[in-house]
Motif scaffolding. Structure first.
Motif, mmCIF file in Angstrom:
data_model
loop_
_atom_site.group_PDB
_atom_site.id
_atom_site.type_symbol
_atom_site.label_atom_id
_atom_site.label_comp_id
_atom_site.label_asym_id
_atom_site.label_seq_id
_atom_site.Cartn_x
_atom_site.Cartn_y
_atom_site.Cartn_z
ATOM 1 N N GLU A 93 3.723 -1.305 5.873
ATOM 2 C CA GLU A 93 3.990 -2.744 5.759
ATOM 3 C C GLU A 93 2.729 -3.556 6.068
ATOM 4 O O GLU A 93 2.424 -4.523 5.378
ATOM 5 C CB GLU A 93 5.128 -3.145 6.703
ATOM 6 C CG GLU A 93 5.508 -4.598 6.627
ATOM 7 C CD GLU A 93 6.028 -5.040 5.260
ATOM 8 O OE1 GLU A 93 5.943 -6.251 4.983
ATOM 9 O OE2 GLU A 93 6.509 -4.206 4.471
ATOM 10 N N GLU A 94 2.003 -3.143 7.092
ATOM 11 C CA GLU A 94 0.761 -3.844 7.444
ATOM 12 C C GLU A 94 -0.237 -3.787 6.285
ATOM 13 O O GLU A 94 -0.866 -4.795 5.939
ATOM 14 C CB GLU A 94 0.147 -3.219 8.698
ATOM 15 C CG GLU A 94 -1.121 -3.911 9.157
ATOM 16 C CD GLU A 94 -1.719 -3.300 10.412
ATOM 17 O OE1 GLU A 94 -2.923 -3.518 10.640
ATOM 18 O OE2 GLU A 94 -1.004 -2.609 11.158
ATOM 19 N N ALA A 95 -0.375 -2.624 5.677
ATOM 20 C CA ALA A 95 -1.302 -2.470 4.555
ATOM 21 C C ALA A 95 -0.878 -3.356 3.392
ATOM 22 O O ALA A 95 -1.702 -4.055 2.787
ATOM 23 C CB ALA A 95 -1.342 -1.005 4.111
ATOM 24 N N LYS A 100 -1.433 -8.242 0.003
ATOM 25 C CA LYS A 100 -0.716 -9.390 -0.551
ATOM 26 C C LYS A 100 -1.356 -10.706 -0.117
ATOM 27 O O LYS A 100 -1.383 -11.677 -0.878
ATOM 28 C CB LYS A 100 0.746 -9.341 -0.097
ATOM 29 C CG LYS A 100 1.630 -10.376 -0.739
ATOM 30 C CD LYS A 100 3.064 -10.176 -0.309
ATOM 31 C CE LYS A 100 3.944 -11.284 -0.857
ATOM 32 N NZ LYS A 100 5.338 -11.122 -0.420
ATOM 33 N N ALA A 101 -1.890 -10.738 1.100
ATOM 34 C CA ALA A 101 -2.533 -11.947 1.622
ATOM 35 C C ALA A 101 -3.970 -12.095 1.118
ATOM 36 O O ALA A 101 -4.621 -13.108 1.375
ATOM 37 C CB ALA A 101 -2.508 -11.935 3.151
ATOM 38 N N GLY A 102 -4.477 -11.076 0.432
ATOM 39 C CA GLY A 102 -5.845 -11.139 -0.072
ATOM 40 C C GLY A 102 -6.886 -10.898 1.006
ATOM 41 O O GLY A 102 -8.060 -11.229 0.833
ATOM 42 N N LYS A 103 -6.456 -10.307 2.106
ATOM 43 C CA LYS A 103 -7.386 -10.014 3.199
ATOM 44 C C LYS A 103 -8.181 -8.751 2.891
ATOM 45 O O LYS A 103 -7.782 -7.938 2.061
ATOM 46 C CB LYS A 103 -6.622 -9.799 4.508
ATOM 47 C CG LYS A 103 -5.901 -11.027 5.010
ATOM 48 C CD LYS A 103 -5.173 -10.715 6.299
ATOM 49 C CE LYS A 103 -4.429 -11.943 6.812
ATOM 50 N NZ LYS A 103 -3.660 -11.609 8.019
ATOM 51 N N LYS A 104 -9.274 -8.590 3.584
ATOM 52 C CA LYS A 104 -10.075 -7.370 3.481
ATOM 53 C C LYS A 104 -9.263 -6.228 4.089
ATOM 54 O O LYS A 104 -8.617 -6.398 5.117
ATOM 55 C CB LYS A 104 -11.381 -7.556 4.258
ATOM 56 C CG LYS A 104 -12.282 -6.350 4.243
ATOM 57 C CD LYS A 104 -13.547 -6.598 5.049
ATOM 58 C CE LYS A 104 -14.358 -5.335 5.047
ATOM 59 N NZ LYS A 104 -14.943 -5.045 6.344
ATOM 60 N N TYR A 125 -2.021 -1.041 0.386
ATOM 61 C CA TYR A 125 -2.887 -2.209 0.304
ATOM 62 C C TYR A 125 -3.056 -2.618 -1.170
ATOM 63 O O TYR A 125 -2.929 -3.787 -1.528
ATOM 64 C CB TYR A 125 -4.252 -1.904 0.935
ATOM 65 C CG TYR A 125 -5.253 -3.025 0.814
ATOM 66 C CD1 TYR A 125 -5.225 -4.103 1.686
ATOM 67 C CD2 TYR A 125 -6.223 -3.001 -0.187
ATOM 68 C CE1 TYR A 125 -6.143 -5.137 1.567
ATOM 69 C CE2 TYR A 125 -7.137 -4.039 -0.306
ATOM 70 C CZ TYR A 125 -7.099 -5.100 0.573
ATOM 71 O OH TYR A 125 -7.999 -6.126 0.448
ATOM 72 N N VAL A 126 -3.291 -1.627 -2.025
ATOM 73 C CA VAL A 126 -3.451 -1.883 -3.460
ATOM 74 C C VAL A 126 -2.154 -2.448 -4.041
ATOM 75 O O VAL A 126 -2.181 -3.384 -4.850
ATOM 76 C CB VAL A 126 -3.899 -0.600 -4.206
ATOM 77 C CG1 VAL A 126 -3.797 -0.754 -5.705
ATOM 78 C CG2 VAL A 126 -5.324 -0.231 -3.795
ATOM 79 N N LYS A 127 -0.999 -1.911 -3.627
ATOM 80 C CA LYS A 127 0.285 -2.460 -4.094
ATOM 81 C C LYS A 127 0.412 -3.932 -3.695
ATOM 82 O O LYS A 127 0.900 -4.741 -4.485
ATOM 83 C CB LYS A 127 1.459 -1.665 -3.511
ATOM 84 C CG LYS A 127 1.675 -0.330 -4.154
ATOM 85 C CD LYS A 127 2.874 0.378 -3.524
ATOM 86 C CE LYS A 127 3.070 1.756 -4.126
ATOM 87 N NZ LYS A 127 4.196 2.466 -3.494
ATOM 88 N N GLY A 128 -0.002 -4.272 -2.492
ATOM 89 C CA GLY A 128 0.038 -5.659 -2.040
ATOM 90 C C GLY A 128 -0.881 -6.538 -2.873
ATOM 91 O O GLY A 128 -0.517 -7.668 -3.245
#
Length: 162
Positions: A93-95, A100-104, A125-128
């Motif tokens: 979920e964190e990833a 999703k937020a566009g964070k690094k 992360y990629v899914k987000g």
């Protein structure tokens, strides 16, 4: 002789075979064999449990690998490891939220060295990021459609006034 028996016992335990102590051994050699067996069995249990723990990073639902038989000790160990991994779901979920937020992408330090956890983190992360890109695309398309409607309405209103 004791070391040799301990090694044989270790191998038998590691292979998760039923313990079969050769009958013609001295008491010391039997004890060494049994000690080796228990050490081998414990080592294999630790490895299979860790394998199950790591599998929770690879799969979201429990699935017994083909390498283990249902009802075996290995299945019990693997499942125990899988179920003991309470970190996988929050890490997923964190990833996803980072992407999703566009964070690094920032893998928590305690999981960066675990290959299975790091790979899972990157996948989610990629899914987000993909969800963010899709959302942005839909917002842009909606904005373009809204702008087109405004242009048409203004054009119609201007034509009516003439």
């Amino acid at each position: 002789m004791k070391e040799e028996m301990k090694e044989k016992g270790y191998k038998q335990g590691y292979e998760v075979e039923e313990m079969e102590v050769p009958a013609d051994l001295s008491d010391d050699a039997k004890a060494a064999f049994e000690e080796g067996y228990q050490e081998g069995l414990k080592k294999r249990q630790e490895e299979v449990t860790q394998e199950g723990f790591d599998a929770a990073f690879k799969k979201e639902t429990y699935e017994l690998p083909d390498t283990y038989d249902e009802g075996s000790k290995q299945e019990d160990w693997f499942k125990k490891g899988f179920e003991s991994n309470t970190e996988a779901a929050p890490l997923r979920e964190e990833a996803f939220q980072q992407g999703k937020a566009g964070k690094k992408m920032t893998i928590p330090e305690e999981w960066a060295e675990n290959e299975a956890a790091a790979a899972m983190f990157e996948r989610h992360y990629v899914k987000g990021k993909e969800e963010r890109a899709e959302r942005n695309r839909l917002l842009i398309m909606g904005g373009i459609a809204a702008a087109a409607v405004v242009v048409v309405v203004v054009w119609v209103l201007v034509r009516r006034e003439k």
